[in-house]
Design a protein around this motif. Structure first.
Motif, mmCIF file in Angstrom:
data_model
loop_
_atom_site.group_PDB
_atom_site.id
_atom_site.type_symbol
_atom_site.label_atom_id
_atom_site.label_comp_id
_atom_site.label_asym_id
_atom_site.label_seq_id
_atom_site.Cartn_x
_atom_site.Cartn_y
_atom_site.Cartn_z
ATOM 1 N N UNK A 32 5.403 -9.876 -2.885
ATOM 2 C CA UNK A 32 5.027 -8.483 -2.653
ATOM 3 C C UNK A 32 5.822 -7.588 -3.596
ATOM 4 N N UNK A 33 5.402 -6.336 -3.696
ATOM 5 C CA UNK A 33 6.152 -5.371 -4.487
ATOM 6 C C UNK A 33 7.550 -5.159 -3.916
ATOM 7 N N UNK A 34 7.657 -5.190 -2.597
ATOM 8 C CA UNK A 34 8.962 -5.020 -1.959
ATOM 9 C C UNK A 34 9.923 -6.118 -2.387
ATOM 10 N N UNK A 35 9.453 -7.366 -2.391
ATOM 11 C CA UNK A 35 10.302 -8.482 -2.803
ATOM 12 C C UNK A 35 10.680 -8.353 -4.281
ATOM 13 N N UNK A 36 9.755 -7.896 -5.095
ATOM 14 C CA UNK A 36 10.065 -7.707 -6.511
ATOM 15 C C UNK A 36 11.162 -6.662 -6.686
ATOM 16 N N UNK A 37 11.029 -5.532 -6.016
ATOM 17 C CA UNK A 37 11.993 -4.447 -6.169
ATOM 18 C C UNK A 37 13.369 -4.826 -5.627
ATOM 19 N N UNK A 73 0.833 -1.204 0.000
ATOM 20 C CA UNK A 73 0.000 0.000 0.000
ATOM 21 C C UNK A 73 0.871 1.258 0.000
ATOM 22 N N UNK A 74 1.920 1.249 0.817
ATOM 23 C CA UNK A 74 2.813 2.397 0.868
ATOM 24 C C UNK A 74 3.581 2.586 -0.428
ATOM 25 N N UNK A 75 4.032 1.468 -1.030
ATOM 26 C CA UNK A 75 4.752 1.541 -2.298
ATOM 27 C C UNK A 75 3.842 2.037 -3.419
ATOM 28 N N UNK A 88 3.275 5.710 -3.036
ATOM 29 C CA UNK A 88 4.461 6.468 -3.423
ATOM 30 C C UNK A 88 4.618 6.505 -4.939
ATOM 31 N N UNK A 89 4.296 5.401 -5.621
ATOM 32 C CA UNK A 89 4.385 5.377 -7.085
ATOM 33 C C UNK A 89 3.376 6.336 -7.709
ATOM 34 N N UNK A 90 2.200 6.446 -7.113
ATOM 35 C CA UNK A 90 1.226 7.433 -7.595
ATOM 36 C C UNK A 90 1.767 8.846 -7.417
ATOM 37 N N UNK A 91 2.410 9.099 -6.283
ATOM 38 C CA UNK A 91 3.015 10.410 -6.053
ATOM 39 C C UNK A 91 4.115 10.684 -7.071
#
Length: 271
Positions: free
Chosen positions: A110-115, A47-49, A52-55
């Protein structure tokens, strides 16, 4: 009804300099502003990632508008293109020699693991875009296909208000069609856009001794480069060439969706 014959034994050279699309398509490259990825390293939850990507998109929206000026994209389409480009650049595609290692067979949850991953294949890149869009409540579906030569690929289809459209974070492109239209007519005319990529080649038969560097020198423009023309999957999926059998299997959200071999319009043979 006359059936179209599909020869399962057809072979073809995806990388021949002589091959050109058999239908007229509108192709136009674009280079979007590259947002700084460093702030994403400070966030852990999806959710936080996503927020932040929208920002990040909002912060460069004027530049995106300028890059895509006159091309008819809505704001929602531009945002998905920005996300596609961002996730394409965030993690390099898995090199040929590393595709079978245990580390690269694991799928980030998760997106974190992907990044944080060192490399990512087409399935993982598409799943990362799926996770991002689902987190933002954007209607989308995860699509996989396979062809008669047992080659497969994964990408996303997103409904941005005018039906589903294809977005591929592996090849960094958008296509104004969807698999339902492809099923209706595998050889239909396409309109697509390639986004800039620093990856010269994702999957190639060329080695050090048989012409890849020469091929790149002849065709690549480092300032306006895309990966599309060096990759075989879209040529197969989209039925560009009359001698190339199109995709025969589609899955949507990991479930069987269409099998061309069961379609009464076609007759599959081995000649």
């Amino acid at each position: 009804m006359n059936k179209r014959i599909i020869n399962m034994n057809t072979t073809y050279n995806y990388y021949s300099r002589e091959i050109r699309p058999s239908v007229i398509v509108e192709v136009f490259p674009a280079r979007l502003p590259e947002a700084d990825l460093e702030p994403l390293k400070q966030l852990d939850d999806d959710a936080g990632l996503a927020a932040r990507m929208e920002e990040m998109y909002d912060s460069v929206k004027d530049e995106v508008d300028s890059a895509l000026e006159g091309r008819g994209f809505s704001d929602s389409q531009q945002k998905i293109l920005f996300f596609t480009d961002l996730l394409h650049r965030a993690v390099p595609f898995t090199p040929m020699g590393k595709r079978e290692t245990a580390a690269n067979k694991s799928v980030p949850q998760s997106l974190r693991e992907y990044l944080d991953a060192p490399f990512a294949g087409c399935d993982v890149k598409a799943e990362s875009l799926l996770k991002l869009l689902k987190t933002l409540d954007i209607k989308c579906r995860y699509v996989q296909f396979a062809d008669t030569q047992n080659w497969s690929h994964a990408f996303m289809e997103v409904d941005t208000g005018d039906g589903y459209e294809m977005y591929c974070p592996t090849f960094n492109l958008w296509m104004k069609t969807n698999i339902d239209e492809i099923i209706e007519d595998p050889w239909r005319t396409r309109k697509f856009m390639e986004l800039y990529s620093s990856e010269f080649c994702l999957d190639t038969p060329f080695g050090d001794d048989n012409g890849f560097e020469e091929f790149i020198d002849e065709q690549a423009d480092a300032n306006d480069h895309t990966v599309f023309k060096y990759n075989r999957s879209w040529f197969t999926c989209m039925g560009y060439y009359p001698m190339v059998p199109p995709s025969v299997l589609f899955q949507v959200d990991y479930k069987p969706y269409y099998d061309m071999r069961k379609d009464d319009r076609y007759l599959f043979v081995k000649q």
